[in-house]
Design a protein around this motif. Sequence first.
Motif: not given
Ligand code: MN3
Length: 199
Positions: A26-28, A76-78, A159-161, A163-165
């Motif tokens: 889901y996240h990626h 950020n996600h890369i 770090v991604d905070v 909720e989807h993480s």
């Molecule tokens: Mn995220």
Amino acid sequence: MTFTLPELPYSYDALKDYMSAETLEYHHDKHHQAYVTNGNKLLEGSGLEKESLENIVKLSYDKNTGLFNNAAQHYNHIHFWRWMKPNGGGSKIPANLQKLIDSDLGGLEKMRADFINAGITQFGSGWAWVALKDGKLEIMKTPNGENPLIHDATPILGVDVWEHSYYIDYRNARPKYLEAFFDNLINWEYASQLLEEAL
Ligand code: MN3
């Protein structure tokens, strides 16, 4: 430039003891993909098409909110995917990074506590960071897609905070997710590489 979704640097189930394949799918595949798709639409006609991703993030901040949100989240996600690895975490930290953790952040134990606390106290969606600013490491937290680039700092670890993480694996227990991230997922070699490039 055109934004493109990078492959994960490991398989979807590679982090499953601490982050499930379902979360990564889901996240990626959904969340990060949406930032890429929407970012590309908003980049068109923005005047920033020829800039690097870092510059798009910096130049769109406060000026083109839609583009900024998507470009910053893409950036950020890369890095987020690469800030994790199977069998990560632990206290074996490359020397360049260990040195600044000791001199600027009071040592690994204090850094761990402060980083986790930054993630816990970021109200709502956002990120917690270790960033290099004026040659020194700092713990930071930012809301939504914001990141240290717009505060004249370079992200070294984040770090991604959102909720989807963590919601699929940890439900509302953000502190547990942050502890697992720090103790079992961090790719210290990647953080060390970013530090070397930033110094
Ligand atoms: Mn995220």
